[in-house]
Design a protein around this motif. Structure first.
Motif, short mmCIF file in Angstrom:
data_model
loop_
_atom_site.label_atom_id
_atom_site.label_comp_id
_atom_site.label_asym_id
_atom_site.label_seq_id
_atom_site.Cartn_x
_atom_site.Cartn_y
_atom_site.Cartn_z
N ALA A 125 0.83 -1.21 0.00
CA ALA A 125 0.00 0.00 0.00
C ALA A 125 0.86 1.26 0.00
N GLY A 126 2.18 1.08 0.00
CA GLY A 126 3.08 2.23 -0.07
C GLY A 126 3.53 2.75 1.28
N LEU A 127 3.19 2.05 2.34
CA LEU A 127 3.65 2.49 3.67
C LEU A 127 5.09 2.01 3.89
N GLN A 128 5.72 2.66 4.83
CA GLN A 128 7.07 2.28 5.21
C GLN A 128 6.97 1.39 6.44
N THR A 129 7.77 0.33 6.51
CA THR A 129 7.69 -0.52 7.70
C THR A 129 9.06 -0.70 8.34
N MET A 130 9.04 -0.96 9.62
CA MET A 130 10.27 -1.28 10.37
C MET A 130 9.97 -2.50 11.23
N ARG A 131 10.96 -3.38 11.36
CA ARG A 131 10.79 -4.54 12.25
C ARG A 131 11.84 -4.48 13.35
N PHE A 132 11.43 -4.87 14.54
CA PHE A 132 12.32 -4.85 15.69
C PHE A 132 12.29 -6.22 16.36
N PRO A 133 13.44 -6.87 16.51
CA PRO A 133 13.43 -8.17 17.21
C PRO A 133 13.07 -7.98 18.69
N VAL A 134 12.31 -8.91 19.23
CA VAL A 134 11.87 -8.83 20.62
C VAL A 134 12.26 -10.11 21.36
N LYS A 135 12.96 -9.95 22.46
CA LYS A 135 13.23 -11.09 23.33
C LYS A 135 12.06 -11.25 24.27
N TYR A 136 11.65 -12.48 24.52
CA TYR A 136 10.48 -12.68 25.38
C TYR A 136 10.73 -13.84 26.33
N GLN A 137 9.88 -13.91 27.35
CA GLN A 137 9.98 -15.01 28.32
C GLN A 137 8.80 -15.93 28.12
N PRO A 138 9.03 -17.13 27.54
CA PRO A 138 7.91 -18.03 27.28
C PRO A 138 7.20 -18.36 28.59
N ASP A 139 5.88 -18.50 28.50
CA ASP A 139 5.08 -18.90 29.67
C ASP A 139 5.58 -20.22 30.21
N PRO A 140 5.90 -20.31 31.48
CA PRO A 140 6.24 -21.62 32.02
C PRO A 140 4.96 -22.44 32.14
N VAL A 141 5.09 -23.76 32.12
CA VAL A 141 3.91 -24.62 32.22
C VAL A 141 3.18 -24.33 33.54
N LYS A 162 14.07 -15.56 25.53
CA LYS A 162 14.25 -16.29 24.30
C LYS A 162 14.14 -15.32 23.12
N ASP A 163 14.88 -15.59 22.04
CA ASP A 163 14.71 -14.79 20.84
C ASP A 163 13.50 -15.28 20.07
N GLY A 164 12.97 -14.45 19.21
CA GLY A 164 11.97 -14.99 18.28
C GLY A 164 10.69 -14.22 18.12
N SER A 165 10.41 -13.23 18.98
CA SER A 165 9.23 -12.42 18.74
C SER A 165 9.68 -11.12 18.07
N SER A 166 8.72 -10.33 17.61
CA SER A 166 9.13 -9.06 17.00
C SER A 166 8.02 -8.02 17.06
N ASN A 167 8.41 -6.77 16.80
CA ASN A 167 7.47 -5.66 16.67
C ASN A 167 7.49 -5.20 15.22
N LEU A 168 6.33 -4.75 14.76
CA LEU A 168 6.22 -4.21 13.40
C LEU A 168 5.68 -2.79 13.51
N LEU A 169 6.39 -1.85 12.90
CA LEU A 169 5.94 -0.45 12.90
C LEU A 169 5.65 -0.04 11.46
N ALA A 170 4.47 0.54 11.23
CA ALA A 170 4.12 1.05 9.91
C ALA A 170 4.02 2.56 9.98
N LEU A 171 4.66 3.22 9.00
CA LEU A 171 4.72 4.69 8.97
C LEU A 171 4.30 5.18 7.58
N PRO A 172 3.90 6.47 7.48
CA PRO A 172 3.68 7.03 6.14
C PRO A 172 4.96 6.93 5.31
#
Ligand code: ZN
Length: 397
Positions: free
Chosen positions: A47-63, A114-124
């Motif tokens: 659609a012509g937007l600009q995007t940025m991705r950011f890696p996110v470290k997270y703590q998986p839910d323990p059982v 743990k590595d493996g999640s991320s954030n997505l930012l969309a800009l004009p």
């Protein structure tokens, strides 16, 4: 700028349907969470937007994270020490009050990242991230699911913290009597002990049952938070076709909210490092109910406050919205507020059905009310219009 709410509504329903039926549950760090963000990013870039991705470290839910077990231990302690130590009953309400915040703090410290999640930012298209005037944020991931279960179970689960608190308050009475030097032995002591034992057993059972039954099960997250994700993605796509003159909106699709607001934490750090100070509005669970809620604060003992001027501005966009203090849930706005960024959290009042399906496999498209999604499209359009008017300074240093 006039954002037409009708196409935003239709687009949001389309996106929500695909998100829930084609992608399904999106646990933090999973292939499905990544798939959802890749799929959104693809649409934004085409659609012509600009995007940025950011890696996110997270703590998986323990059982098993002994949330209710700690409360159970508190009640058991009261039952054991009642005839000799009145103080245990006095401390019990404090323990229960502090429990959600305590567990979150412990979890943040002790669980491995743990590595493996991320954030997505969309800009004009040609915007610089430093010029963004407002960030609208929705988490893409979905929660671990406890089974839907019986009606009685659901109402217990909904109210367990309040019930615990009430029982704890009742148990203060024998403690006070003991401190006053009264002899509380006999029927009164027996009843108090049985109430405390009963509560301990119920809570222990609840903890084990929830842990065992939720292994490997995740909510499809139609309301929580397919609704917010689809709404903001639809607004971003509509704005790409009809860009605002002055306002530079950023749309953040965060990961790993349900495991401890990890996506929002990453982005709050990024904003601090880059001296970004624009307001952040998190949009979560906006697909059911008959009104929008504007959060004033989260938590009980050390509440995190939302930004009041920002809330007042939002109230202008939706005069039917109600202010709401959330006692024991946290949303993506919290890390931003803690970082000193003006932030708030929008959700809907919900319905008995939507709250019953919260964090269960039943959070499907059935919980979504089209009229509410339409209303939210109008609110977002109105809000962006007001923000545009309030943004008198299009060229920033
Ligand atoms: Zn949520």
């Amino acid at each position: 700028m006039t954002l037409d709410p009708e196409p935003v509504f239709h687009k949001s329903m389309q996106l929500l349907t695909r998100l829930v039926t084609d992608i399904g549950p999106r646990p933090a760090g999973s292939a499905a969470e990544k798939h959802a963000q890749d799929w959104l990013e693809e649409q934004f870039t085409s659609a012509g937007l600009q995007t940025m991705r950011f890696p996110v470290k997270y703590q998986p839910d323990p059982v098993f994270f002994p949330y209710y077990s700690i409360a159970a231990a508190g009640f058991a302690l009261v039952a054991l020490t009642l005839p000799t130590n009145g103080w245990t009953t006095l401390l019990l309400p404090l323990l229960i009050l502090a429990l959600p915040e305590m567990m979150m703090a412990i979890q943040a410290r002790v669980l491995p990242y743990k590595d493996g999640s991320s954030n997505l930012l969309a800009l004009p298209a040609h915007a610089n991230v430093k010029d963004v005037d407002v960030i609208l944020c929705a988490h893409v991931d979905t929660a671990r699911a406890v089974p839907y279960g019986l009606k009685a179970w659901k109402s217990w689960r909904d109210k367990s913290l309040y019930i615990m608190m009430r029982v704890a308050n009742i148990l203060i009475i024998p403690g006070i009597l003991q401190f006053m030097g009264m002899d509380i032995t006999g029927i009164f002591l027996d009843i108090s002990r049985w109430v405390a034992w009963g509560m301990a057993i119920i809570l222990l059972f609840q903890d084990i049952w929830e842990a065992v039954t939720s292994i490997g099960r995740y909510s499809p997250g139609a309301n929580d938070n397919g609704s917010g994700t689809a709404l903001l993605a639809a607004a971003a796509l509509e704005l790409a076709e009809n860009p605002p003159e002055k306002l530079v909106p950023g749309f953040l699709f965060s990961g790993a909210e349900e495991t401890g607001l990890h996506g929002a934490r990453q982005f709050a750090d990024y904003m601090k490092e880059n001296s970004l100070t624009c307001p952040v509005i998190s949009v979560d669970m906006v697909g059911a109910g008959n009104a929008m809620r504007i959060t004033t604060q989260c938590g009980t003992l050390r509440p995190v406050k939302a930004d009041t001027p920002l809330n007042e501005l939002i109230k202008r966009a939706d005069p039917t919205a109600v202010y709401h203090a959330i006692p024991r849930r946290w949303g993506d706005f919290v890390p931003f507020a803690r970082a000193g960024i003006p932030a708030t959290h929008l959700e809907n009042v919900g319905t008995p059905d939507s709250w019953a399906s919260y964090h269960t496999p039943k959070d499907t498209l059935d919980t979504i009310d089209d009229d509410m999604m339409r209303h939210m499209s109008e609110v977002i359009a109105q809000l962006l219009w007001i923000l545009e008017k309030e943004t008198h300074n299009p060229v920033k240093s």
